[in-house]
Design an enzyme around this catalytic site. Structure first.
Site, mmCIF file in Angstrom:
data_model
loop_
_atom_site.group_PDB
_atom_site.id
_atom_site.type_symbol
_atom_site.label_atom_id
_atom_site.label_comp_id
_atom_site.label_asym_id
_atom_site.label_seq_id
_atom_site.Cartn_x
_atom_site.Cartn_y
_atom_site.Cartn_z
ATOM 1 N N GLU A 258 0.835 -1.205 0.000
ATOM 2 C CA GLU A 258 0.000 0.000 0.000
ATOM 3 C C GLU A 258 0.868 1.252 0.000
ATOM 4 O O GLU A 258 1.803 1.377 0.798
ATOM 5 C CB GLU A 258 -0.906 -0.025 1.226
ATOM 6 C CG GLU A 258 -1.796 1.191 1.377
ATOM 7 C CD GLU A 258 -2.582 1.161 2.689
ATOM 8 O OE1 GLU A 258 -3.561 1.928 2.788
ATOM 9 O OE2 GLU A 258 -2.225 0.390 3.592
ATOM 10 N N LYS A 327 -9.628 1.166 -3.470
ATOM 11 C CA LYS A 327 -10.082 0.700 -2.157
ATOM 12 C C LYS A 327 -11.534 1.095 -1.926
ATOM 13 O O LYS A 327 -11.916 2.256 -2.131
ATOM 14 C CB LYS A 327 -9.191 1.285 -1.059
ATOM 15 C CG LYS A 327 -9.475 0.733 0.332
ATOM 16 C CD LYS A 327 -8.476 1.291 1.340
ATOM 17 C CE LYS A 327 -8.705 0.682 2.718
ATOM 18 N NZ LYS A 327 -7.756 1.224 3.724
ATOM 19 N N CYS A 377 -5.154 -2.938 2.850
ATOM 20 C CA CYS A 377 -5.119 -2.745 4.300
ATOM 21 C C CYS A 377 -6.213 -3.556 4.977
ATOM 22 O O CYS A 377 -6.307 -4.757 4.800
ATOM 23 C CB CYS A 377 -5.201 -1.260 4.618
ATOM 24 S SG CYS A 377 -4.767 -0.863 6.334
#
Length: 505
Positions: A258, A327, A377
């Site tokens: 990330e 995301k 994440c």
């Protein structure tokens, strides 16, 4: 969820590993206390106290991101963590108060009501206020008796079962007239649960077309979090190291974590972006790279870009445009700021803001016969959202790819907790997961939830290994992809409604 201390091996507790026995004991103690409560108000207070303490002890490491890296005053940081835990604890306060008001007389049924209400509280934490279910009890059972059941009922189903067993244990100890009968039934149940791991009732067979493993390189830059977005230090270090590793990797796939590149493409040094695309425009290698995308007018996203060469049949043609994954499930206060809380964010020195959301169930990255499904994440915390990709078995992912940066939380148990979350997703869906992170845990997890390759945390390095893609759809993937969490909501509500009706009679 993960034992945080270096001691405890004498009683079977290993640092970083789940401690399911302690989770059962904790819930049993709460259930026993509630069983003796004289009023629903006292039950609600006990539930609130238990849940607030539970969550403070689970994600205390938020102190590091808010105070150490964010610069928020220590008293305000402590207050913020306790307040967040207390607000989330209201769900459990309601569950505990309702249990005291509705609990039937028989221990087994009483335990069932306790488990149903506890499940509803956990589900509320999953869905309400954007959702923050970190530390749910089911993760403590990623090893042991619950493993064969994960692919059928998922982590929330394991939470329900663990609460039922724990409460039944407590009520058997407290019972008088039915103590021996209940204890005998519980002993039989315990033996059955102990033998469950022997039977691979949830195994997912590999598709013959996917027999060949995929060779991967997973990068872990270990860029200090307080330097990561600083132009003269962390940014230069990240661009140099990740650029070198992406250029030198020899495997079929290389994955960078990330925001491995901490700048927008248009902000990169001249020639850097063109060289990166050219690197994977030809040959037999592909890459997945985490970086921010967007601009001031359209907004920004936390994204993964995928680069691969043109197919052999398209020789002479330009490489396809980059694959993109944005995301979807944004971190509250980190990537999405709730209305009315901008004043709180302004107190901290962290580059936060409101990001755009990607869609649920975005397409996978197709490469060498594999369908690679990125998540960023803590998105792998929401199995019901990953399940949206399994409605069509023909296009279902064969490998999960998690890119993360847990550097915000230091060298703490947060790394171990996130690893157990990823392992649970592998068990639920019967899929391997590869994890490329900034500081750890960079690992390869097989479809049985077992870590087969790993890098030491908080070191700089590249993890090279093979991962076997899998096909087929587990029972959990089938129903959660179609119905989400509604079957579990229905289970909890039906049991609670039955207890209410019985209480009235």
């Amino acid at each position: 969820m993960a034992w945080p201390f270096p001691f405890g091996s004498v009683v079977g507790l290993v640092q970083g590993q789940p401690a399911g026995g302690l989770q059962l004991l904790a819930l049993a103690l709460l259930a026993g206390q509630l069983d003796g409560a004289r009023s629903w108000q006292r039950g609600a207070c006990l539930g609130s106290l238990f849940a607030t303490t539970m969550m403070c002890a689970t994600f205390w490491w938020l102190f590091i991101s808010l105070h150490t890296y964010g610069g928020l005053a220590a008293p305000l940081t402590v207050a913020a963590i306790v307040l967040l835990s207390a607000l989330l604890g209201l769900y459990y306060a309601a569950a505990a108060g309702l249990f005291v008001a509705l609990a039937p007389a028989r221990p087994a049924l009483r335990a069932l009501v306790f488990a149903a209400l506890w499940l509803l509280a956990e589900l509320a934490r999953v869905r309400l206020l954007t959702g923050f279910p970190w530390g749910e009890g089911g993760y403590a059972h990623v090893d042991g008796w619950a493993r064969p059941l994960a692919a059928w009922v998922g982590v929330h189903g394991l939470t329900f079962m663990a609460a039922w067993v724990a409460a039944w244990l407590a009520f058997c100890v407290l019972a008088t007239k039915t103590r021996w009968v209940s204890a005998g039934a519980l002993a039989v149940l315990s033996v059955l649960l102990a033998w469950l791991p022997v039977f691979n009732i949830a195994d997912v067979e590999a598709d013959p077309a996917l027999v060949k493993p995929l060779s991967v390189t997973l990068l872990q830059g270990n860029i200090p979090q307080d330097e990561k977005f600083v132009g003269g230090t962390g940014v230069i270090s990240a661009l140099r190291w990740y650029g070198e590793q992406l250029g030198e990797a020899k495997t079929a796939l290389v994955v960078a974590p990330e925001t491995a590149l901490p700048l927008l493409p248009q902000q990169l040094p001249e020639g850097y972006w063109d060289a990166l695309q050219a690197r994977f425009a030809t040959g037999t290698q592909a890459a997945l790279i985490g970086l921010p995308l967007g601009d001031y007018n359209t907004g920004y996203s936390n994204s993964v870009l995928g680069f691969k060469p043109a197919l052999p049949s398209a020789a002479g043609q330009p490489a396809p445009p980059p694959y993109r994954y944005d995301k979807h499930h944004l971190v509250p206060f980190g990537e999405v700021i709730p209305p009315g809380f901008h004043w709180f964010i302004k107190l901290m020195n962290i580059p936060l803001g409101d990001f755009n959301r990607g869609a649920v169930g975005q397409p996978s990255f197709d490469w060498q016969g594999q369908r690679l499904a990125p998540n960023i994440c803590y998105e792998d915390l929401f199995g019901e959202e990953l399940g949206a990709r399994f409605v069509d078995a023909a296009s279902a992912p064969t490998i999960f790819v998690n890119v993360s940066n847990i550097g915000w939380f230091g060298n703490t148990v947060a790394i171990d907790q996130h690893l157990q979350i990823s392992r649970m997703r592998s068990l639920e869906f019967g899929r391997p997961m590869i994890r490329a992170t900034n500081t750890g845990a960079t690992v390869i997890i097989n479809h049985r939830g077992e870590v087969t390759h790993s890098l030491p945390r908080h070191t700089r390095g590249a993890l090279v290994g093979d991962v076997q893609g899998r096909s087929g759809v587990t029972p959990y993937a089938w129903w959660v992809g179609r119905f989400g969490l509604w079957p579990l909501w229905a289970l909890g509500l039906v049991i609670a409604s039955g207890a209410f009706a019985g209480r009235r009679r």
